[in-house]
Design an enzyme around this catalytic site. Sequence first.
Site, PDB file in Angstrom:
ATOM      1  N   GLU A 124       0.819  -1.220   0.000  1.00 27.71           N
ATOM      2  CA  GLU A 124       0.000   0.000   0.000  1.00 27.71           C
ATOM      3  C   GLU A 124       0.853   1.271   0.000  1.00 27.71           C
ATOM      4  O   GLU A 124       0.683   2.133   0.867  1.00 27.71           O
ATOM      5  CB  GLU A 124      -0.902   0.025   1.243  1.00 27.71           C
ATOM      6  CG  GLU A 124      -1.845  -1.146   1.389  1.00 27.71           C
ATOM      7  CD  GLU A 124      -2.583  -1.136   2.734  1.00 27.71           C
ATOM      8  OE1 GLU A 124      -2.188  -0.381   3.649  1.00 27.71           O
ATOM      9  OE2 GLU A 124      -3.541  -1.890   2.865  1.00 27.71           O
ATOM     10  N   PRO A 125       1.765   1.431  -0.947  1.00 23.08           N
ATOM     11  CA  PRO A 125       2.558   2.662  -0.935  1.00 23.08           C
ATOM     12  C   PRO A 125       1.711   3.856  -1.341  1.00 23.08           C
ATOM     13  O   PRO A 125       0.830   3.738  -2.188  1.00 23.08           O
ATOM     14  CB  PRO A 125       3.636   2.390  -1.988  1.00 23.08           C
ATOM     15  CG  PRO A 125       2.989   1.453  -2.947  1.00 23.08           C
ATOM     16  CD  PRO A 125       2.067   0.595  -2.123  1.00 23.08           C
ATOM     17  N   CYS A 160      -3.506  33.965   8.581  1.00 23.39           N
ATOM     18  CA  CYS A 160      -3.323  34.628   9.870  1.00 23.39           C
ATOM     19  C   CYS A 160      -2.969  33.640  10.975  1.00 23.39           C
ATOM     20  O   CYS A 160      -3.770  33.382  11.882  1.00 23.39           O
ATOM     21  CB  CYS A 160      -4.582  35.406  10.220  1.00 23.39           C
ATOM     22  SG  CYS A 160      -4.990  36.570   8.936  1.00 23.39           S
ATOM     23  N   GLU A 161      -1.800  33.057  10.868  1.00 19.17           N
ATOM     24  CA  GLU A 161      -1.269  32.131  11.870  1.00 19.17           C
ATOM     25  C   GLU A 161       0.242  32.211  11.766  1.00 19.17           C
ATOM     26  O   GLU A 161       0.769  32.170  10.656  1.00 19.17           O
ATOM     27  CB  GLU A 161      -1.629  30.666  11.535  1.00 19.17           C
ATOM     28  CG  GLU A 161      -3.078  30.367  11.480  1.00 19.17           C
ATOM     29  CD  GLU A 161      -3.507  29.394  12.567  1.00 19.17           C
ATOM     30  OE1 GLU A 161      -2.684  29.036  13.424  1.00 19.17           O
ATOM     31  OE2 GLU A 161      -4.687  29.026  12.531  1.00 19.17           O
TER      32      GLU A 161
HETATM   33  C1  LIG Z   1      -1.608   6.152   5.008  1.00 19.72           C
HETATM   34  C2  LIG Z   1      -1.638   4.722   4.791  1.00 19.72           C
HETATM   35  C3  LIG Z   1      -0.857   4.134   3.780  1.00 19.72           C
HETATM   36  C4  LIG Z   1       0.098   4.912   2.921  1.00 19.72           C
HETATM   37  O1  LIG Z   1       1.159   5.435   3.654  1.00 19.72           O
HETATM   38  P1  LIG Z   1       2.382   6.138   2.893  1.00 19.72           P
HETATM   39  O2  LIG Z   1       3.269   6.577   3.972  1.00 19.72           O
HETATM   40  O3  LIG Z   1       1.801   7.274   2.125  1.00 19.72           O
HETATM   41  O4  LIG Z   1       3.002   5.122   2.004  1.00 19.72           O
HETATM   42  C5  LIG Z   1      -0.983   2.772   3.569  1.00 19.72           C
HETATM   43  N1  LIG Z   1      -1.818   2.013   4.325  1.00 19.72           N
HETATM   44  C6  LIG Z   1      -2.573   2.542   5.304  1.00 19.72           C
HETATM   45  C7  LIG Z   1      -3.462   1.663   6.093  1.00 19.72           C
HETATM   46  C8  LIG Z   1      -2.505   3.903   5.582  1.00 19.72           C
HETATM   47  O5  LIG Z   1      -3.249   4.422   6.567  1.00 19.72           O
END
Ligand SMILES: *Cc1c(COP(=O)(O)O)cnc(C)c1O
Length: 446
Positions: free
Chosen positions: A302-303, A371-372
């Site tokens: 899951e990148p 404005c921060e």
């Molecule tokens: C955010 C997230 C990702 C991706 O993370 P990256 O750091 O963008 O690669 C993958 N899996 C889950 C469950 C996430 O919450």
Amino acid sequence: MLYPQKSAISHWKLILTTNPAPSTRPFHHLQRHGALYCGKVSLETLARRYGTPLYVYSADQIAERLQLFQQAFAGRDHLVCYAVKANSALAILKLMADRGAGFDIVSGGELERVLAAAPEAVDRVVFSGVGKTAAEMDRALEAGILEFNVESEAELELLAARARRLKRKARFALRVNPDVFAETHPYISTGLREHKFGIDIRQALRIYQSAAGNRWLQAHGVSVHIGSQIRSADPFGAAMERVSKLVRQLSSAGMALKAVDAGGGLGIDYHGGSFDPAAKVREYAAAVQGALEGFEGTLLLEPGRFVVAQAGALVARVLQVKRNGKKTFVVTDAAMNDLIRPALYQAHHEIVPVKLRTGRPRVVDVVGPVCESGDFFARDRKLPPIEPGDLVALLDAGAYGMAQSSNYNTRMRPAEVLVEGAKSRLIRRRETMADLLAPELLAKPG
Ligand SMILES: *Cc1c(COP(=O)(O)O)cnc(C)c1O
């Protein structure tokens, strides 16, 4: 001389003197013009055409980064499920789906994005997140996603109830918490027992066993995600070792899983140092696969950030250069609502002028108009001379940039442009005031 010789930001020379492949740096100065380009497209031209602030993405680099993962895992059954939350532009989702990617989603809204951009990829979707609602589960069950990554026993019960109601079997994975420490910003570290994420890995076997009797649930896999912007491959390997042990225990107990989801989280170099993305992905793949030896099923990945971060830049115009006491402030028309990472995570983004001026570098703060005092992009940064009206690019802004933008200060969100080779196209128009006011209600007098 187009650039300062004695510069703290040495990678300038790198982007000036080389013409790198998209995988390293899609944004580079062409020496002939001293102007910043994305691929073959001039950022000055894009800024003139579409206005600023403007997000610009290199489609070529996104495709290349995705391919790095697909190649590194080519030796085994795998599926790259791009993490939609990093950058959820429909055009980018379509680009990914066309290249065989699946998606990791964390909300019903993200599911709708996938269905809008690439409905054919819905059976390649995994649904993560600590708080899925019944309505979100129903929609995902009906759409026929690949797997629900379940984060608690209560959530698994809810999923079973929804599946029974809809008469659709739910494929699930438990997202286990491996209790592994990963060096990153505390806000984006998720793999320790004290974090809100996942199920204690020591409880997982029992929960799989108790779910085995439910005909509406299918134990499809196990998932893990230990955090984001993790630079070393070691914690990924350590987490996978623990997951692998669980997979073997389950298998001995007669529950052979079809998928192991290794999550995302691989980090990039935001400081413009020399960085070999292909080597990084190979190192990551070795750590993950090494720990999973003997598992024959599908490996899900899951990148998010690694695929899109360096493909994007936020282009802003300098409104003012002002001095307060000893400090010089470069005020841009982009602000924390457009890119919140510096304010939220103390994140570093390289900032480069789109057109280089000659002269001595100066130490400045680069700030937005919100404005921060937290509305800054860089503090005490040595930059080449910058004048009002100049364009600057904030590099490596393709992930968690537009995706985390807001309308704070009633600022309209930027437009987005996708560059492919010598071509560019608008993939999201700039918001208008009418867009912002549309959902609001004013009581009618009388
Ligand atoms: C955010 C997230 C990702 C991706 O993370 P990256 O750091 O963008 O690669 C993958 N899996 C889950 C469950 C996430 O919450």
